[in-house]
Design a protein around this motif. Structure first.
Motif, PDB file in Angstrom:
ATOM      1  N   GLY A  93      -0.365  -6.569  -3.700  1.00 26.17           N
ATOM      2  CA  GLY A  93      -0.536  -5.270  -3.064  1.00 26.17           C
ATOM      3  C   GLY A  93      -1.983  -4.834  -2.986  1.00 26.17           C
ATOM      4  O   GLY A  93      -2.372  -4.101  -2.071  1.00 26.17           O
ATOM      5  N   ALA A  94      -2.805  -5.307  -3.924  1.00 21.35           N
ATOM      6  CA  ALA A  94      -4.214  -4.914  -3.959  1.00 21.35           C
ATOM      7  C   ALA A  94      -4.999  -5.446  -2.771  1.00 21.35           C
ATOM      8  O   ALA A  94      -6.112  -4.987  -2.502  1.00 21.35           O
ATOM      9  N   ARG A  95      -4.432  -6.398  -2.045  1.00 23.76           N
ATOM     10  CA  ARG A  95      -5.117  -6.909  -0.853  1.00 23.76           C
ATOM     11  C   ARG A  95      -5.107  -5.895   0.276  1.00 23.76           C
ATOM     12  O   ARG A  95      -5.855  -6.024   1.241  1.00 23.76           O
ATOM     13  N   ARG A  96      -4.255  -4.889   0.172  1.00 23.06           N
ATOM     14  CA  ARG A  96      -4.199  -3.841   1.190  1.00 23.06           C
ATOM     15  C   ARG A  96      -5.070  -2.666   0.755  1.00 23.06           C
ATOM     16  O   ARG A  96      -5.315  -2.470  -0.425  1.00 23.06           O
ATOM     17  N   SER A  97      -5.506  -1.893   1.719  1.00 20.74           N
ATOM     18  CA  SER A  97      -6.381  -0.769   1.403  1.00 20.74           C
ATOM     19  C   SER A  97      -5.578   0.371   0.791  1.00 20.74           C
ATOM     20  O   SER A  97      -4.380   0.520   1.033  1.00 20.74           O
ATOM     21  N   GLY A  98      -6.246   1.183  -0.005  1.00 26.49           N
ATOM     22  CA  GLY A  98      -5.607   2.342  -0.602  1.00 26.49           C
ATOM     23  C   GLY A  98      -4.901   2.017  -1.908  1.00 26.49           C
ATOM     24  O   GLY A  98      -5.010   0.912  -2.453  1.00 26.49           O
ATOM     25  N   ALA A  99      -4.162   3.009  -2.403  1.00 28.34           N
ATOM     26  CA  ALA A  99      -3.450   2.855  -3.665  1.00 28.34           C
ATOM     27  C   ALA A  99      -2.343   1.812  -3.541  1.00 28.34           C
ATOM     28  O   ALA A  99      -1.744   1.642  -2.479  1.00 28.34           O
ATOM     29  N   VAL A 100      -2.082   1.126  -4.652  1.00 28.75           N
ATOM     30  CA  VAL A 100      -1.067   0.075  -4.676  1.00 28.75           C
ATOM     31  C   VAL A 100       0.228   0.615  -5.268  1.00 28.75           C
ATOM     32  O   VAL A 100       0.219   1.324  -6.281  1.00 28.75           O
ATOM     33  N   VAL A 101       1.335   0.288  -4.630  1.00 29.14           N
ATOM     34  CA  VAL A 101       2.663   0.645  -5.122  1.00 29.14           C
ATOM     35  C   VAL A 101       3.450  -0.642  -5.331  1.00 29.14           C
ATOM     36  O   VAL A 101       3.417  -1.538  -4.480  1.00 29.14           O
ATOM     37  N   VAL A 102       4.140  -0.752  -6.460  1.00 29.32           N
ATOM     38  CA  VAL A 102       4.994  -1.911  -6.723  1.00 29.32           C
ATOM     39  C   VAL A 102       6.450  -1.468  -6.648  1.00 29.32           C
ATOM     40  O   VAL A 102       6.884  -0.589  -7.404  1.00 29.32           O
ATOM     41  N   LEU A 103       7.187  -2.059  -5.722  1.00 22.83           N
ATOM     42  CA  LEU A 103       8.603  -1.745  -5.537  1.00 22.83           C
ATOM     43  C   LEU A 103       9.456  -2.750  -6.311  1.00 22.83           C
ATOM     44  O   LEU A 103       9.153  -3.942  -6.339  1.00 22.83           O
ATOM     45  N   THR A 104      10.525  -2.252  -6.921  1.00 27.25           N
ATOM     46  CA  THR A 104      11.462  -3.109  -7.642  1.00 27.25           C
ATOM     47  C   THR A 104      12.677  -3.371  -6.752  1.00 27.25           C
ATOM     48  O   THR A 104      13.246  -2.441  -6.174  1.00 27.25           O
TER      49      THR A 104
ATOM     50  N   GLY B 280       0.820  -1.198   0.000  1.00 23.47           N
ATOM     51  CA  GLY B 280       0.000   0.000   0.000  1.00 23.47           C
ATOM     52  C   GLY B 280       0.857   1.252   0.000  1.00 23.47           C
ATOM     53  O   GLY B 280       1.952   1.279   0.582  1.00 23.47           O
ATOM     54  N   ALA B 281       0.371   2.299  -0.639  1.00 19.05           N
ATOM     55  CA  ALA B 281       1.138   3.543  -0.733  1.00 19.05           C
ATOM     56  C   ALA B 281       1.439   4.127   0.643  1.00 19.05           C
ATOM     57  O   ALA B 281       2.465   4.789   0.833  1.00 19.05           O
ATOM     58  N   ALA B 282       0.584   3.857   1.619  1.00 14.91           N
ATOM     59  CA  ALA B 282       0.781   4.410   2.961  1.00 14.91           C
ATOM     60  C   ALA B 282       2.058   3.896   3.615  1.00 14.91           C
ATOM     61  O   ALA B 282       2.612   4.547   4.506  1.00 14.91           O
ATOM     62  N   ALA B 283       2.536   2.728   3.179  1.00 12.70           N
ATOM     63  CA  ALA B 283       3.736   2.143   3.787  1.00 12.70           C
ATOM     64  C   ALA B 283       5.019   2.567   3.087  1.00 12.70           C
ATOM     65  O   ALA B 283       6.118   2.213   3.530  1.00 12.70           O
ATOM     66  N   LEU B 284       4.906   3.330   2.008  1.00 16.70           N
ATOM     67  CA  LEU B 284       6.064   3.593   1.151  1.00 16.70           C
ATOM     68  C   LEU B 284       7.184   4.334   1.878  1.00 16.70           C
ATOM     69  O   LEU B 284       8.357   3.962   1.769  1.00 16.70           O
TER      70      LEU B 284
END
Length: 200
Positions: free
Chosen positions: A156-167, A123-127
């Motif tokens: 990532g979609a299992r978490r609430s809010g926008a999804v972020v994919v980290l490389t 989730g974007a909140a954890a970024l």
């Protein structure tokens, strides 16, 4: 599970109904109960996995009060292949979660050279926290990484809010001595990902 008459738990709603159709919502509920029983709280269900996390299929069916058709539907229908079923030399079918345990378990995985890049959906909140401290396993045995962006995005979609994919620069991590494993369902596992290996 709701209590039935006399306080006895009612059987869960079948995931596979009489005409062979699959009830998707019941399937999801059953998958979550199987994860709880095999990954986190087997004792709550009267189960005693072996050191590699296996229990007999018969024991799991009895513990969850389901039939084999429901179990097979969950195993076959799960897009992440969270569960593995194997028949032993004794002819007995056994099942375990492929990874994600919070109980002590030895999945007997061999160290494996990773691809150049791996991915982690969150989730974007954890970024901000991840950028500062990296990825940590928390209550699990390993950090889970995906082999491609699409899979990471679904995770990532299992978490609430926008999804972020980290490389993740997995090849650099391996060169620097970090060990990787690959589970039976294709999830890559490692102890932690320091922030220096997160590709901008």
């Amino acid at each position: 599970m709701r209590p039935g008459r006399g306080g006895i738990p009612s059987p869960p709603r079948p995931a596979v109904v009489d005409n062979g159709a699959v009830d998707d919502r019941a399937l999801v509920r059953l998958s979550k109960r199987m994860s709880l029983a095999l990954r986190h709280q087997p004792g709550k269900f009267g189960l005693a996995p072996d050191r590699a996390g296996w229990v007999t299929v018969a024991d799991l069916l009895a513990a969850l009060r389901i039939d084999r058709a429901d179990l097979d539907a969950v195993v076959a229908g799960n897009d992440k292949q969270r569960f593995a079923v194997e028949r032993g030399a004794d002819g007995v079918d056994r099942i375990r979660a492929s990874q994600g345990h919070s109980i002590p378990v030895d999945l007997q995985l061999e160290p494996t050279a990773p691809p150049e890049r791996l991915y982690h959906g969150t989730g974007a909140a954890a970024l901000d926290s991840i950028r500062a401290t990296g990825l940590h396993r928390g209550g699990r045995h390993h950090v889970h990484l995906s082999p491609d962006v699409a899979t990471a995005r679904r995770v990532g979609a299992r978490r609430s809010g926008a999804v972020v994919v980290l490389t993740v620069d997995a090849s650099a991590m391996a060169r620097d001595g970090h060990v990787f494993y690959r589970s039976a369902n294709g999830v890559w596992l490692t102890d932690a990902v320091p922030p220096a290996y997160l590709v901008a």
